[in-house]
Write a protein that holds these residues in place. Structure first.
Motif, PDB file in Angstrom:
ATOM      1  N   MET A  97       0.830  -1.078   0.018  1.00  0.00           N
ATOM      2  CA  MET A  97       0.026  -0.261  -0.099  1.00  0.00           C
ATOM      3  C   MET A  97       0.740   1.138   0.039  1.00  0.00           C
ATOM      4  O   MET A  97       1.977   1.400   0.810  1.00  0.00           O
ATOM      5  N   PRO A  98       0.519   2.185  -0.869  1.00  0.00           N
ATOM      6  CA  PRO A  98       1.320   3.475  -1.013  1.00  0.00           C
ATOM      7  C   PRO A  98       1.210   4.443   0.249  1.00  0.00           C
ATOM      8  O   PRO A  98       0.333   4.439   1.038  1.00  0.00           O
ATOM      9  N   LEU A  99       2.482   5.153   0.737  1.00  0.00           N
ATOM     10  CA  LEU A  99       2.394   6.128   1.555  1.00  0.00           C
ATOM     11  C   LEU A  99       1.931   7.683   1.145  1.00  0.00           C
ATOM     12  O   LEU A  99       2.223   7.815  -0.054  1.00  0.00           O
ATOM     13  N   HIS A 100       0.982   7.909   1.894  1.00  0.00           N
ATOM     14  CA  HIS A 100       0.540   9.394   1.413  1.00  0.00           C
ATOM     15  C   HIS A 100       0.620  10.226   2.685  1.00  0.00           C
ATOM     16  O   HIS A 100       0.943   9.776   3.857  1.00  0.00           O
ATOM     17  N   GLU A 117      -0.458   4.815   5.601  1.00  0.00           N
ATOM     18  CA  GLU A 117      -0.489   3.821   4.223  1.00  0.00           C
ATOM     19  C   GLU A 117      -2.142   3.647   4.031  1.00  0.00           C
ATOM     20  O   GLU A 117      -2.736   3.094   4.782  1.00  0.00           O
ATOM     21  N   ALA A 118      -2.352   4.521   3.143  1.00  0.00           N
ATOM     22  CA  ALA A 118      -3.773   4.387   2.848  1.00  0.00           C
ATOM     23  C   ALA A 118      -3.942   4.701   1.271  1.00  0.00           C
ATOM     24  O   ALA A 118      -3.158   5.687   0.512  1.00  0.00           O
ATOM     25  N   ASP A 119      -4.961   4.148   0.711  1.00  0.00           N
ATOM     26  CA  ASP A 119      -5.326   4.458  -0.816  1.00  0.00           C
ATOM     27  C   ASP A 119      -6.337   5.923  -0.632  1.00  0.00           C
ATOM     28  O   ASP A 119      -6.423   6.232  -1.593  1.00  0.00           O
ATOM     29  N   LEU A 129      -8.317   4.393   5.976  1.00  0.00           N
ATOM     30  CA  LEU A 129      -7.409   4.925   6.948  1.00  0.00           C
ATOM     31  C   LEU A 129      -7.128   3.764   7.927  1.00  0.00           C
ATOM     32  O   LEU A 129      -7.911   3.041   8.535  1.00  0.00           O
ATOM     33  N   PRO A 130      -5.838   3.590   8.295  1.00  0.00           N
ATOM     34  CA  PRO A 130      -5.402   2.825   9.397  1.00  0.00           C
ATOM     35  C   PRO A 130      -6.151   2.932  10.693  1.00  0.00           C
ATOM     36  O   PRO A 130      -6.283   3.868  11.190  1.00  0.00           O
TER      37      PRO A 130
END
Length: 78
Positions: A1-4, A64-66, A71-72
């Motif tokens: 999962m990408p970092l934002h 780490e969320a799309d 959200l975690p």
């Protein structure tokens, strides 16, 4: 999962303590932004202040969320 980068609104509700801000979690907040790069956050806070009032601030961090719907739990407090 990408970092934002996630930024959520915080509000200064204690006039006697101007450095203090209530910073609820993203699921409880009036405004949340999720962007790819930290630099994209800089115009958001001034826009929030123009729209919602000067007595607010924000907090930001990497997640780490799309999208804001996924959200975690460590971020949302759930």
């Amino acid at each position: 999962m990408p970092l934002h980068w996630l930024m959520a609104l915080g509000e200064r509700r204690r006039p006697e303590t101007p450095a203090y801000a209530d910073c609820p979690g993203p699921s409880e907040d009036r405004a949340v932004a999720l962007v790819d790069d930290c630099g994209q956050l800089f115009p958001i806070l001034p826009a929030w202040r123009r729209a919602l009032g000067r007595e607010l601030t924000g907090w930001a961090g990497q997640v780490e969320a799309d999208d804001v719907e996924s959200l975690p739990q460590v971020v949302t407090g759930g």
